[in-house]
Design a protein around this motif. Structure first.
Motif, PDB file in Angstrom:
ATOM      1  N   TRP A 106       7.476 -16.447   5.883  1.00  0.00           N
ATOM      2  CA  TRP A 106       6.902 -15.303   6.593  1.00  0.00           C
ATOM      3  C   TRP A 106       7.764 -14.047   6.471  1.00  0.00           C
ATOM      4  CZ3 TRP A 106       7.098 -20.067   9.523  1.00  0.00           C
ATOM      5  CH2 TRP A 106       5.904 -20.785   9.444  1.00  0.00           C
ATOM      6  N   ALA A 107       8.643 -14.006   5.495  1.00  0.00           N
ATOM      7  CA  ALA A 107       9.482 -12.827   5.280  1.00  0.00           C
ATOM      8  C   ALA A 107       8.701 -11.806   4.456  1.00  0.00           C
ATOM      9  CB  ALA A 107      10.770 -13.214   4.564  1.00  0.00           C
ATOM     10  N   PRO A 108       8.492 -10.602   4.967  1.00  0.00           N
ATOM     11  CA  PRO A 108       7.714  -9.610   4.227  1.00  0.00           C
ATOM     12  C   PRO A 108       8.281  -9.288   2.845  1.00  0.00           C
ATOM     13  CG  PRO A 108       8.002  -8.914   6.498  1.00  0.00           C
ATOM     14  CD  PRO A 108       8.865 -10.125   6.296  1.00  0.00           C
ATOM     15  N   GLU A 109       9.601  -9.362   2.689  1.00  0.00           N
ATOM     16  CA  GLU A 109      10.200  -9.046   1.393  1.00  0.00           C
ATOM     17  C   GLU A 109       9.897 -10.117   0.347  1.00  0.00           C
ATOM     18  OE1 GLU A 109      13.566 -10.953   3.848  1.00  0.00           O
ATOM     19  OE2 GLU A 109      11.926  -9.565   4.199  1.00  0.00           O
ATOM     20  N   ASN A 110       9.319 -11.230   0.747  1.00  0.00           N
ATOM     21  CA  ASN A 110       8.953 -12.296  -0.180  1.00  0.00           C
ATOM     22  C   ASN A 110       7.489 -12.196  -0.596  1.00  0.00           C
ATOM     23  OD1 ASN A 110       9.327 -14.675  -1.705  1.00  0.00           O
ATOM     24  ND2 ASN A 110       8.490 -15.897  -0.048  1.00  0.00           N
ATOM     25  N   GLY A 111       6.902 -11.030  -0.484  1.00  0.00           N
ATOM     26  CA  GLY A 111       5.491 -10.877  -0.829  1.00  0.00           C
ATOM     27  C   GLY A 111       5.241  -9.795  -1.847  1.00  0.00           C
ATOM     28  N   ILE A 112       4.169  -9.958  -2.596  1.00  0.00           N
ATOM     29  CA  ILE A 112       3.700  -8.966  -3.554  1.00  0.00           C
ATOM     30  C   ILE A 112       2.180  -9.034  -3.512  1.00  0.00           C
ATOM     31  CG2 ILE A 112       3.757 -10.576  -5.510  1.00  0.00           C
ATOM     32  CD1 ILE A 112       4.735  -8.202  -7.236  1.00  0.00           C
ATOM     33  N   VAL A 113       1.499  -7.915  -3.777  1.00  0.00           N
ATOM     34  CA  VAL A 113       0.041  -7.900  -3.730  1.00  0.00           C
ATOM     35  C   VAL A 113      -0.503  -7.857  -5.155  1.00  0.00           C
ATOM     36  CG1 VAL A 113      -1.988  -6.605  -2.983  1.00  0.00           C
ATOM     37  CG2 VAL A 113      -0.037  -6.794  -1.477  1.00  0.00           C
ATOM     38  N   LEU A 114      -1.426  -8.766  -5.431  1.00  0.00           N
ATOM     39  CA  LEU A 114      -2.019  -8.877  -6.763  1.00  0.00           C
ATOM     40  C   LEU A 114      -3.543  -8.872  -6.648  1.00  0.00           C
ATOM     41  CD1 LEU A 114       0.218 -11.826  -7.989  1.00  0.00           C
ATOM     42  CD2 LEU A 114       0.491  -9.417  -8.597  1.00  0.00           C
ATOM     43  N   CYS A 115      -4.213  -8.525  -7.746  1.00  0.00           N
ATOM     44  CA  CYS A 115      -5.670  -8.678  -7.793  1.00  0.00           C
ATOM     45  C   CYS A 115      -5.972 -10.172  -7.924  1.00  0.00           C
ATOM     46  CB  CYS A 115      -6.248  -7.882  -8.963  1.00  0.00           C
ATOM     47  SG  CYS A 115      -5.764  -8.501 -10.589  1.00  0.00           S
ATOM     48  N   ALA A 116      -7.215 -10.555  -7.730  1.00  0.00           N
ATOM     49  CA  ALA A 116      -7.582 -11.968  -7.803  1.00  0.00           C
ATOM     50  C   ALA A 116      -7.260 -12.550  -9.175  1.00  0.00           C
ATOM     51  CB  ALA A 116      -9.066 -12.148  -7.476  1.00  0.00           C
ATOM     52  N   GLY A 117      -7.468 -11.780 -10.220  1.00  0.00           N
ATOM     53  CA  GLY A 117      -7.196 -12.259 -11.571  1.00  0.00           C
ATOM     54  C   GLY A 117      -5.727 -12.561 -11.798  1.00  0.00           C
ATOM     55  N   HIS A 118      -4.862 -11.633 -11.409  1.00  0.00           N
ATOM     56  CA  HIS A 118      -3.433 -11.843 -11.606  1.00  0.00           C
ATOM     57  C   HIS A 118      -2.828 -12.787 -10.577  1.00  0.00           C
ATOM     58  CE1 HIS A 118      -3.493  -8.054 -14.132  1.00  0.00           C
ATOM     59  NE2 HIS A 118      -3.030  -9.022 -14.929  1.00  0.00           N
ATOM     60  N   HIS A 119      -3.563 -13.080  -9.519  1.00  0.00           N
ATOM     61  CA  HIS A 119      -3.066 -14.037  -8.529  1.00  0.00           C
ATOM     62  C   HIS A 119      -3.371 -15.469  -8.974  1.00  0.00           C
ATOM     63  CE1 HIS A 119      -3.054 -15.692  -4.166  1.00  0.00           C
ATOM     64  NE2 HIS A 119      -1.828 -15.685  -4.644  1.00  0.00           N
ATOM     65  N   ALA A 144       0.842  -1.200   0.000  1.00  0.00           N
ATOM     66  CA  ALA A 144       0.000   0.000   0.000  1.00  0.00           C
ATOM     67  C   ALA A 144       0.875   1.246   0.000  1.00  0.00           C
ATOM     68  CB  ALA A 144      -0.925  -0.008   1.219  1.00  0.00           C
ATOM     69  N   LYS A 145       2.005   1.177   0.699  1.00  0.00           N
ATOM     70  CA  LYS A 145       2.933   2.313   0.703  1.00  0.00           C
ATOM     71  C   LYS A 145       3.684   2.430  -0.620  1.00  0.00           C
ATOM     72  CE  LYS A 145       3.711   3.178   5.501  1.00  0.00           C
ATOM     73  NZ  LYS A 145       4.670   3.578   6.486  1.00  0.00           N
ATOM     74  N   LYS A 146       3.984   1.282  -1.267  1.00  0.00           N
ATOM     75  CA  LYS A 146       4.741   1.306  -2.520  1.00  0.00           C
ATOM     76  C   LYS A 146       3.914   1.777  -3.704  1.00  0.00           C
ATOM     77  CE  LYS A 146       8.215  -2.271  -1.765  1.00  0.00           C
ATOM     78  NZ  LYS A 146       8.794  -3.508  -2.268  1.00  0.00           N
ATOM     79  N   ILE A 147       2.696   1.230  -3.847  1.00  0.00           N
ATOM     80  CA  ILE A 147       1.922   1.494  -5.062  1.00  0.00           C
ATOM     81  C   ILE A 147       0.546   2.078  -4.796  1.00  0.00           C
ATOM     82  CG2 ILE A 147       3.115  -0.259  -6.429  1.00  0.00           C
ATOM     83  CD1 ILE A 147       0.736  -2.125  -5.973  1.00  0.00           C
ATOM     84  N   GLY A 148       0.141   2.184  -3.564  1.00  0.00           N
ATOM     85  CA  GLY A 148      -1.171   2.725  -3.230  1.00  0.00           C
ATOM     86  C   GLY A 148      -2.062   1.641  -2.627  1.00  0.00           C
ATOM     87  N   ILE A 149      -2.983   2.072  -1.813  1.00  0.00           N
ATOM     88  CA  ILE A 149      -3.865   1.151  -1.099  1.00  0.00           C
ATOM     89  C   ILE A 149      -4.772   0.431  -2.090  1.00  0.00           C
ATOM     90  CG2 ILE A 149      -5.768   0.988   0.558  1.00  0.00           C
ATOM     91  CD1 ILE A 149      -4.467   3.343   2.034  1.00  0.00           C
ATOM     92  N   GLY A 150      -4.787  -0.900  -1.997  1.00  0.00           N
ATOM     93  CA  GLY A 150      -5.710  -1.701  -2.781  1.00  0.00           C
ATOM     94  C   GLY A 150      -5.374  -1.863  -4.245  1.00  0.00           C
ATOM     95  N   LYS A 151      -4.164  -1.503  -4.664  1.00  0.00           N
ATOM     96  CA  LYS A 151      -3.806  -1.634  -6.079  1.00  0.00           C
ATOM     97  C   LYS A 151      -3.070  -2.938  -6.338  1.00  0.00           C
ATOM     98  CE  LYS A 151      -3.525   3.234  -7.265  1.00  0.00           C
ATOM     99  NZ  LYS A 151      -2.684   4.279  -7.814  1.00  0.00           N
ATOM    100  N   CYS A 152      -3.275  -3.467  -7.541  1.00  0.00           N
ATOM    101  CA  CYS A 152      -2.558  -4.652  -7.997  1.00  0.00           C
ATOM    102  C   CYS A 152      -1.175  -4.218  -8.465  1.00  0.00           C
ATOM    103  CB  CYS A 152      -3.336  -5.290  -9.155  1.00  0.00           C
ATOM    104  SG  CYS A 152      -2.541  -6.733  -9.884  1.00  0.00           S
TER     105      CYS A 152
END
Length: 166
Positions: free
Chosen positions: A81-94, A47-55
């Protein structure tokens, strides 16, 4: 008990402080709590990198609320459980569409790697791969300490602490 265990920052003493009242907590219960906490931390970081709720896929306008492990957690628990091993995607791209992180197109298996290269350097991804594929076995003490550390990273009221993630 040795004199080393009496030190305030020894693992044994930290475990005593973190231990729940009564029985020793079950490994699976702690791992489930860590999975949920990891998801919250990853969502906050992105959310800090690309904005809240964005893919994180460039150009995607869908709601990105699905944390995804860059290095699969089934490949080893070193980065589970390492935070640096995560990325946030929309359901479609996940998972739902092709291409997606779990379903890359057969003619373009490097699709997800190109998505990651928008945010990470190749050396960052190589470092994650080396760390992720290493064998790692967490004791219950380690899991409880990791949970405490992730809680600290998440901070109070869902705010992220700035100092831990690089």
């Amino acid at each position: 008990m040795t004199a080393k265990d009496d030190l305030p920052f020894s693992k044994a003493n930290q475990f005593k402080q973190l231990r729940l009242a009564g029985d020793k907590p079950r490994r699976k219960t702690i791992e489930n709590r860590l999975d949920k906490l990891w998801s919250k931390v990853v969502r906050s970081i992105w959310a800090k990198k690309i904005g809240i709720g964005k893919c994180a896929v460039l150009g995607c306008q869908m709601l990105g609320n699905n944390p995804h492990h860059i290095i699969r957690k089934s490949k080893g628990k070193g980065l589970r459980w390492a935070p640096e091993n995560g990325i946030v995607l929309c359901a479609g791209h996940h998972t739902l569409n092709t291409p997606s992180a779990h379903n890359p197109p057969l003619d373009d298996l490097k699709w997800f790697e190109r998505v990651l290269l928008c945010y990470y350097t190749p050396s960052d991804l190589q470092r994650l791969a080396v760390k992720g594929y290493s064998t790692c076995k967490f004791s219950i003490n380690d899991l409880l300490l990791l949970e405490r550390d992730l809680e600290w990273v998440k901070g109070e009221k869902g705010e992220m602490k700035e100092t831990i993630i690089t």
